[in-house]
Design an enzyme around this catalytic site. Structure first.
Site, PDB file in Angstrom:
ATOM      1  N   THR A  13       0.826  -1.277   0.159  1.00 41.75           N
ATOM      2  CA  THR A  13      -0.025  -0.041  -0.003  1.00 41.75           C
ATOM      3  C   THR A  13       0.997   1.269  -0.049  1.00 41.75           C
ATOM      4  OG1 THR A  13      -1.793  -1.185   1.061  1.00 41.75           O
ATOM      5  CG2 THR A  13      -1.823   1.282   1.343  1.00 41.75           C
ATOM      6  N   ASP A  57       2.366  -7.162  -3.807  1.00 41.77           N
ATOM      7  CA  ASP A  57       1.604  -7.161  -2.666  1.00 41.77           C
ATOM      8  C   ASP A  57       2.197  -8.149  -1.934  1.00 41.77           C
ATOM      9  OD1 ASP A  57      -1.780  -6.677  -1.711  1.00 41.77           O
ATOM     10  OD2 ASP A  57      -0.731  -8.225  -1.043  1.00 41.77           O
ATOM     11  N   THR A  89       2.245  -4.509   4.711  1.00 37.17           N
ATOM     12  CA  THR A  89       2.181  -4.730   5.972  1.00 37.17           C
ATOM     13  C   THR A  89       1.821  -6.141   6.180  1.00 37.17           C
ATOM     14  OG1 THR A  89      -0.063  -3.975   6.042  1.00 37.17           O
ATOM     15  CG2 THR A  89       1.764  -2.242   6.774  1.00 37.17           C
ATOM     16  N   ASP A  90       1.063  -6.799   5.217  1.00 36.78           N
ATOM     17  CA  ASP A  90       0.658  -8.111   5.683  1.00 36.78           C
ATOM     18  C   ASP A  90       1.678  -9.156   6.057  1.00 36.78           C
ATOM     19  OD1 ASP A  90      -2.143  -7.009   5.042  1.00 36.78           O
ATOM     20  OD2 ASP A  90      -2.355  -7.861   3.143  1.00 36.78           O
ATOM     21  N   THR A 166       4.244  -8.693  15.162  1.00 38.99           N
ATOM     22  CA  THR A 166       3.135  -9.145  14.640  1.00 38.99           C
ATOM     23  C   THR A 166       2.150  -8.355  14.073  1.00 38.99           C
ATOM     24  OG1 THR A 166       3.345 -11.332  16.227  1.00 38.99           O
ATOM     25  CG2 THR A 166       1.094 -10.995  15.195  1.00 38.99           C
ATOM     26  N   GLN A 279      -0.389 -19.543  21.641  1.00 37.43           N
ATOM     27  CA  GLN A 279      -1.312 -18.645  20.840  1.00 37.43           C
ATOM     28  C   GLN A 279      -1.783 -17.505  21.449  1.00 37.43           C
ATOM     29  OE1 GLN A 279      -5.191 -21.084  20.537  1.00 37.43           O
ATOM     30  NE2 GLN A 279      -4.115 -22.768  20.016  1.00 37.43           N
ATOM     31  N   CYS A 280      -1.381 -17.375  22.647  1.00 37.79           N
ATOM     32  CA  CYS A 280      -1.781 -16.005  23.255  1.00 37.79           C
ATOM     33  C   CYS A 280      -0.802 -14.860  22.770  1.00 37.79           C
ATOM     34  CB  CYS A 280      -1.342 -15.886  24.653  1.00 37.79           C
ATOM     35  SG  CYS A 280      -2.231 -17.314  25.855  1.00 37.79           S
TER      36      CYS A 280
HETATM   37  N1  ASP Z   1      -2.096  -6.173   0.986  1.00 37.98           N
HETATM   38  C1  ASP Z   1      -1.150  -5.010   1.320  1.00 37.98           C
HETATM   39  C2  ASP Z   1       0.170  -5.845   1.147  1.00 37.98           C
HETATM   40  O1  ASP Z   1       0.715  -6.290   2.266  1.00 37.98           O
HETATM   41  C3  ASP Z   1      -1.468  -4.460   2.545  1.00 37.98           C
HETATM   42  C4  ASP Z   1      -0.413  -3.123   3.059  1.00 37.98           C
HETATM   43  O2  ASP Z   1       0.426  -2.884   2.074  1.00 37.98           O
HETATM   44  O3  ASP Z   1      -0.707  -2.835   4.054  1.00 37.98           O
HETATM   45  O4  ASP Z   1       1.055  -5.592   0.535  1.00 37.98           O
END
Ligand code: ASP
Length: 344
Positions: A13, A57, A89-90, A166, A279-280
């Protein structure tokens, strides 16, 4: 001498803007980043850019991509004071974790950043993230050494150790969390570096090595009340699988029933490395705390301590690529290699 930074654009993004005609999101030309973020000119640093082609992406990230990224950093290591990686970010926490293990003897900052809103949008969080990441990557102490010679993630005024993070929020600007390790720096009016929490090399002149043999024959198994031996077998019998990240309950607990534990033991006896993480979202595995954890220990499952699933997975990728002996991999898993676990 003015600081020099290499900004590597991978996609996500952050690097998008709206096409004026179609209104669709399209990638910006990173070599023209100063058009979107004119503030960068004010630094007086030498900021060079390079871009993956095509940009992706981050959901499409693969270990080959990590290898490419490591090679770009290695090839340019002597030329720059620091590196800023623009990334979706993913999967940013996976990439940051992987890079931390793949880059050995790192003595320069590698700061990953991204944004929730494209850099070309009015309310973007991307501009501040880029500007502060550059400042952090260029920062030096009184002796001229980098302030943060680690793989980190900078996001929404906080600098994290990358392999402790995370992604936990798909909506807020504060998208990342490092529940088991404090932030390396807080960014407000001043950038406050928590120097006692940052890892500094004993020697600054050791050449950077890249560990680029990755073995992804790893599975993740999240346990839940009612999980059947068949479900466990289905995951653990994945062809070629050499290791499993077991996401257990609480402080490393799992059912004590014979069916569950004997299934675990069967796979350990077959040579599978099973690493127990919780998993916490915060806290650590302690397989001595409850009978339910002791059962796993008795079955031969090893502790992942307070490591994240992302870091545990990437550590296994790197160690399995490096060593064929499961015993050696298990031994290395119990060590803190890049600040990814505490208390060992
Ligand atoms: N789907 C995007 C990615 O991870 C989301 C982002 O950039 O925040 O590439």
């Amino acid at each position: 001498m003015k600081s020099s930074i290499l900004m590597i654009y991978t996609g996500g993004t952050i690097g998008m803007k709206q096409d004026e005609r179609t209104m669709a999101l399209v990638p910006v030309d990173i070599s023209q980043i100063e058009t979107e973020v004119p503030e960068l000119k004010k630094f007086g640093y030498k900021i060079d850019t390079c871009s993956f082609d095509p940009v992706i992406d981050s959901s499409d990230i693969t270990p080959d991509f990590w290898v490419k990224l490591c090679r770009i950093i290695k090839e340019n290591y002597a030329k720059y004071d620091g590196f800023v990686v623009l990334h979706g970010t993913d999967t940013m926490s996976y990439t940051a974790s992987a890079l931390s293990f793949m880059l050995e003897d790192l003595a320069k900052p590698v700061v990953l950043t991204g944004s929730q809103l494209p850099v070309g949008m009015l309310r973007t969080d991307g501009k501040e993230n880029i500007i502060s990441s550059i400042e952090i990557a260029a920062a030096k102490d009184a002796e001229g050494h980098p302030m943060v010679p680690e793989v980190c993630i900078y996001f929404e005024s906080q600098l994290y150790r990358g392999n402790r993070t995370t992604k936990y929020n798909a909506e807020n600007f504060r998208a990342f969390r490092s529940a088991n390790y404090p932030v390396l720096a807080d960014v407000g009016i001043h950038i406050k570096y928590n120097r006692h929490l940052i890892h500094y090399p004993e020697r600054w002149d050791i050449p950077l090595k890249i560990r680029d043999k990755i073995d992804t024959n790893v599975a993740i198994l999240k346990i839940f009340p009612g999980i059947t031996p068949q479900a466990i077998d289905a995951v653990l019998s994945t062809k070629g699988c050499r290791a499993v990240v077991l996401e257990s309950f609480g402080s490393g607990n799992a059912p004590t029933g014979k069916a569950f534990l004997s299934t675990m033991k069967k796979w350990v006896d077959k040579g599978l490395i099973i690493v127990n993480v919780t998993q916490c979202h915060a806290g650590k595995v302690d397989m001595n705390a409850y009978a339910t954890g002791m059962g796993l220990k008795g079955a031969g499952v090893i502790s992942g301590y307070d490591g994240t699933t992302e870091a545990t997975l990437c550590k296994l990728f790197m160690l399995l690529g490096r060593y064929s002996s499961p015993e050696k991999v298990k031994k290395e898993m119990q060590k803190c290699l890049r600040g990814e676990i505490s208390g060992v």
